[in-house]
Scaffold this motif. Sequence first.
Motif, PDB file in Angstrom:
ATOM      1  N   ASP A  18       0.799  -1.955  -0.431  1.00 35.68           N
ATOM      2  CA  ASP A  18      -0.073  -0.138   0.092  1.00 35.68           C
ATOM      3  C   ASP A  18       0.956   1.036   0.183  1.00 35.68           C
ATOM      4  OD1 ASP A  18      -1.998  -1.645  -0.290  1.00 35.68           O
ATOM      5  OD2 ASP A  18      -2.767  -1.372   2.249  1.00 35.68           O
ATOM      6  N   SER A  19       1.711   1.237   0.287  1.00 37.44           N
ATOM      7  CA  SER A  19       2.820   2.402   0.622  1.00 37.44           C
ATOM      8  C   SER A  19       3.101   2.896  -1.268  1.00 37.44           C
ATOM      9  CB  SER A  19       4.153   2.438   1.164  1.00 37.44           C
ATOM     10  OG  SER A  19       5.036   1.619   0.753  1.00 37.44           O
ATOM     11  N   GLY A  20       3.422   1.832  -1.610  1.00 35.35           N
ATOM     12  CA  GLY A  20       3.647   1.784  -3.289  1.00 35.35           C
ATOM     13  C   GLY A  20       5.280   1.269  -3.247  1.00 35.35           C
ATOM     14  N   TYR A  21       5.732   1.024  -1.960  1.00 39.50           N
ATOM     15  CA  TYR A  21       6.685  -0.033  -2.620  1.00 39.50           C
ATOM     16  C   TYR A  21       6.959  -1.616  -3.622  1.00 39.50           C
ATOM     17  CZ  TYR A  21      11.114  -2.033  -1.493  1.00 39.50           C
ATOM     18  OH  TYR A  21      12.578  -2.715  -1.627  1.00 39.50           O
ATOM     19  N   ASP A  22       7.998  -0.575  -4.449  1.00 42.11           N
ATOM     20  CA  ASP A  22       7.990  -1.924  -5.652  1.00 42.11           C
ATOM     21  C   ASP A  22       8.834  -2.515  -5.757  1.00 42.11           C
ATOM     22  OD1 ASP A  22       8.744   0.068  -6.588  1.00 42.11           O
ATOM     23  OD2 ASP A  22       7.736   0.155  -8.815  1.00 42.11           O
ATOM     24  N   GLY A  23      10.036  -2.962  -4.604  1.00 45.69           N
ATOM     25  CA  GLY A  23      11.236  -3.508  -5.052  1.00 45.69           C
ATOM     26  C   GLY A  23      11.743  -4.220  -3.976  1.00 45.69           C
ATOM     27  N   PHE A  24      13.003  -4.911  -3.924  1.00 47.09           N
ATOM     28  CA  PHE A  24      12.752  -6.246  -3.002  1.00 47.09           C
ATOM     29  C   PHE A  24      12.317  -6.912  -1.233  1.00 47.09           C
ATOM     30  CE2 PHE A  24      15.420  -7.669  -7.306  1.00 47.09           C
ATOM     31  CZ  PHE A  24      14.869  -9.265  -7.121  1.00 47.09           C
ATOM     32  N   VAL A  25      11.831  -7.750  -1.361  1.00 47.45           N
ATOM     33  CA  VAL A  25      11.838  -7.952  -0.039  1.00 47.45           C
ATOM     34  C   VAL A  25      12.138  -9.289   0.106  1.00 47.45           C
ATOM     35  CG1 VAL A  25      10.024  -8.829   1.931  1.00 47.45           C
ATOM     36  CG2 VAL A  25       9.277  -6.839   0.038  1.00 47.45           C
ATOM     37  N   THR A  26      13.147  -9.782   0.783  1.00 46.84           N
ATOM     38  CA  THR A  26      14.386 -10.778   0.744  1.00 46.84           C
ATOM     39  C   THR A  26      14.137 -10.996   2.319  1.00 46.84           C
ATOM     40  OG1 THR A  26      16.464  -9.447  -0.147  1.00 46.84           O
ATOM     41  CG2 THR A  26      17.141 -11.570   1.144  1.00 46.84           C
ATOM     42  N   VAL A  27      13.780 -12.503   2.394  1.00 44.92           N
ATOM     43  CA  VAL A  27      13.548 -13.693   3.355  1.00 44.92           C
ATOM     44  C   VAL A  27      14.802 -14.277   3.805  1.00 44.92           C
ATOM     45  CG1 VAL A  27      12.308 -15.764   3.998  1.00 44.92           C
ATOM     46  CG2 VAL A  27      11.703 -14.575   2.436  1.00 44.92           C
ATOM     47  N   GLU A  28      15.168 -13.195   5.377  1.00 50.34           N
ATOM     48  CA  GLU A  28      16.335 -14.201   5.896  1.00 50.34           C
ATOM     49  C   GLU A  28      16.044 -14.883   6.583  1.00 50.34           C
ATOM     50  OE1 GLU A  28      20.071 -11.510   7.747  1.00 50.34           O
ATOM     51  OE2 GLU A  28      18.169 -10.865   8.570  1.00 50.34           O
ATOM     52  N   LEU A  29      16.899 -16.546   6.465  1.00 53.41           N
ATOM     53  CA  LEU A  29      16.597 -16.992   7.514  1.00 53.41           C
ATOM     54  C   LEU A  29      18.074 -18.062   7.954  1.00 53.41           C
ATOM     55  CD1 LEU A  29      13.272 -18.669   6.236  1.00 53.41           C
ATOM     56  CD2 LEU A  29      12.987 -16.817   8.379  1.00 53.41           C
ATOM     57  N   TYR A  30      18.736 -17.103   7.770  1.00 54.27           N
ATOM     58  CA  TYR A  30      19.974 -17.483   8.270  1.00 54.27           C
ATOM     59  C   TYR A  30      20.296 -18.932   9.064  1.00 54.27           C
ATOM     60  CZ  TYR A  30      20.749 -14.683  12.580  1.00 54.27           C
ATOM     61  OH  TYR A  30      21.467 -14.317  13.829  1.00 54.27           O
ATOM     62  N   PRO A  31      19.312 -19.407  10.108  1.00 53.49           N
ATOM     63  CA  PRO A  31      19.701 -20.007  11.262  1.00 53.49           C
ATOM     64  C   PRO A  31      19.293 -21.549  10.291  1.00 53.49           C
ATOM     65  CG  PRO A  31      18.476 -18.084  12.278  1.00 53.49           C
ATOM     66  CD  PRO A  31      18.746 -18.161  10.866  1.00 53.49           C
ATOM     67  N   TYR A  32      18.697 -21.651   9.171  1.00 52.68           N
ATOM     68  CA  TYR A  32      18.074 -22.422   8.803  1.00 52.68           C
ATOM     69  C   TYR A  32      19.078 -23.575   8.155  1.00 52.68           C
ATOM     70  CZ  TYR A  32      13.915 -21.707  10.607  1.00 52.68           C
ATOM     71  OH  TYR A  32      12.626 -21.311  11.298  1.00 52.68           O
ATOM     72  N   GLU A  33      20.605 -23.338   8.585  1.00 53.03           N
ATOM     73  CA  GLU A  33      22.029 -23.569   7.336  1.00 53.03           C
ATOM     74  C   GLU A  33      21.778 -25.063   6.862  1.00 53.03           C
ATOM     75  OE1 GLU A  33      26.205 -22.651   7.617  1.00 53.03           O
ATOM     76  OE2 GLU A  33      25.479 -21.090   9.292  1.00 53.03           O
ATOM     77  N   GLU A  34      21.288 -25.958   8.118  1.00 50.44           N
ATOM     78  CA  GLU A  34      21.198 -27.460   8.066  1.00 50.44           C
ATOM     79  C   GLU A  34      20.047 -28.075   6.724  1.00 50.44           C
ATOM     80  OE1 GLU A  34      23.382 -29.005   9.346  1.00 50.44           O
ATOM     81  OE2 GLU A  34      24.389 -28.112  10.821  1.00 50.44           O
ATOM     82  N   THR A  35      19.006 -27.018   6.914  1.00 53.65           N
ATOM     83  CA  THR A  35      17.893 -27.376   5.563  1.00 53.65           C
ATOM     84  C   THR A  35      17.822 -26.106   4.943  1.00 53.65           C
ATOM     85  OG1 THR A  35      16.413 -26.233   7.634  1.00 53.65           O
ATOM     86  CG2 THR A  35      17.235 -28.832   7.500  1.00 53.65           C
ATOM     87  N   ALA A  36      18.687 -26.007   4.708  1.00 59.43           N
ATOM     88  CA  ALA A  36      18.291 -24.622   3.326  1.00 59.43           C
ATOM     89  C   ALA A  36      17.368 -25.012   2.429  1.00 59.43           C
ATOM     90  CB  ALA A  36      19.950 -23.748   2.855  1.00 59.43           C
ATOM     91  N   PRO A  37      18.007 -25.791   2.240  1.00 60.72           N
ATOM     92  CA  PRO A  37      16.581 -25.580   0.419  1.00 60.72           C
ATOM     93  C   PRO A  37      15.552 -25.997   0.820  1.00 60.72           C
ATOM     94  CG  PRO A  37      18.708 -27.448   0.251  1.00 60.72           C
ATOM     95  CD  PRO A  37      18.727 -26.619   1.718  1.00 60.72           C
ATOM     96  N   GLU A  38      15.289 -26.840   1.193  1.00 61.84           N
ATOM     97  CA  GLU A  38      14.215 -27.340   2.330  1.00 61.84           C
ATOM     98  C   GLU A  38      13.023 -25.868   3.271  1.00 61.84           C
ATOM     99  OE1 GLU A  38      16.327 -30.709   2.038  1.00 61.84           O
ATOM    100  OE2 GLU A  38      16.607 -28.549   3.222  1.00 61.84           O
ATOM    101  N   THR A  39      14.113 -24.864   3.202  1.00 63.78           N
ATOM    102  CA  THR A  39      13.633 -23.972   4.341  1.00 63.78           C
ATOM    103  C   THR A  39      13.292 -22.320   3.217  1.00 63.78           C
ATOM    104  OG1 THR A  39      14.831 -24.824   6.311  1.00 63.78           O
ATOM    105  CG2 THR A  39      14.300 -22.063   5.836  1.00 63.78           C
ATOM    106  N   ALA A  40      13.895 -22.422   2.609  1.00 69.44           N
ATOM    107  CA  ALA A  40      13.522 -21.827   1.193  1.00 69.44           C
ATOM    108  C   ALA A  40      12.513 -21.878   0.219  1.00 69.44           C
ATOM    109  CB  ALA A  40      15.141 -21.124   0.358  1.00 69.44           C
ATOM    110  N   TRP A  41      12.635 -23.301  -0.114  1.00 70.45           N
ATOM    111  CA  TRP A  41      10.410 -23.997  -0.451  1.00 70.45           C
ATOM    112  C   TRP A  41      10.010 -23.671   0.008  1.00 70.45           C
ATOM    113  CZ3 TRP A  41       7.475 -27.362   0.559  1.00 70.45           C
ATOM    114  CH2 TRP A  41       6.323 -27.922  -0.252  1.00 70.45           C
ATOM    115  N   ALA A  42       9.717 -23.411   1.593  1.00 71.41           N
ATOM    116  CA  ALA A  42       8.700 -23.506   2.708  1.00 71.41           C
ATOM    117  C   ALA A  42       8.496 -22.126   2.517  1.00 71.41           C
ATOM    118  CB  ALA A  42       8.897 -24.395   4.208  1.00 71.41           C
TER     119      ALA A  42
END
Length: 291
Positions: A256-280
Amino acid sequence: MEFGFSMNAFRQHELDEALAVLADIGYDGVELLLDEPHLFPGAVDENDIADVRRRLTNYGLSVSNCNAFMLSAIDLSDEIRSSEYSRDTEDFHHPSFVEYSPDDRQARIEHTENALRTAAALGASHISIPPGGPIPKRVPEDEAMDAFVSGVRTAAETAEDVGVDILVEPEPELLIETSDDFLEFIDRVDSPRVGCNFDAGHFYSVGEDPAQIIDKLADYTRHYHIEDIPADRTHEHTQLGEGSMDIDGFLQALQDSGYDGFVTVELYPYEETAPETAWAAMEFLKEHGWV
């Protein structure tokens, strides 16, 4: 809006493998980690950077942001290892902009300058950096802020030369935690190349409503991080939908603010399951209509 995923969750994976996974999942971009094991500015050359650019193009990925916050590639000095900090800390925060030793502070400044040059070579718009750092017990808070402002002003000269922004990322338990802290800091920095990396979970952890402060920081924010946070507001990056944050409410307010750039998901504690975490995380965004 476009969505990226932070490569700091993929520190147990080679860069190319991680890019392939994230492209296959359907992310628009990636937040590159300017640190080991992916792309440490102090150990790359033009050929390395050209190779990364080719890989990004081949996978159809953009750079959402360059993470110059985490820093594990520099050996910690004896001074840092022997210091008692007033708050709990993690090694990747060090060396910080507010260490007791001038040499340690300079190491962080030089890393930031190198990161800016690397980001420019990659064609990226900005890097994110820590908000000062954990404050050593023997450094008064006002002196820590003076050191941080001075360090950012120094790095900003390089930012202005190469045309890349420095985004300070407020974080719980570090020098700058809240939106008010950030505004007090930015008033002291005279550079159009210094802004905010708005991490929604960080603000939530210090008692703020991220959706309510989007407009407050909009003039300075060039990039956003999202993650979920537990109900007790502990600073623990949690999979989207598994904490207590109103992720949909925040993203709706951002849209609603008009922002149209990137939002990045940051889940660095999930190193052991990074691909599955990114998918979820992507599945959450799809199910809730954001992708």
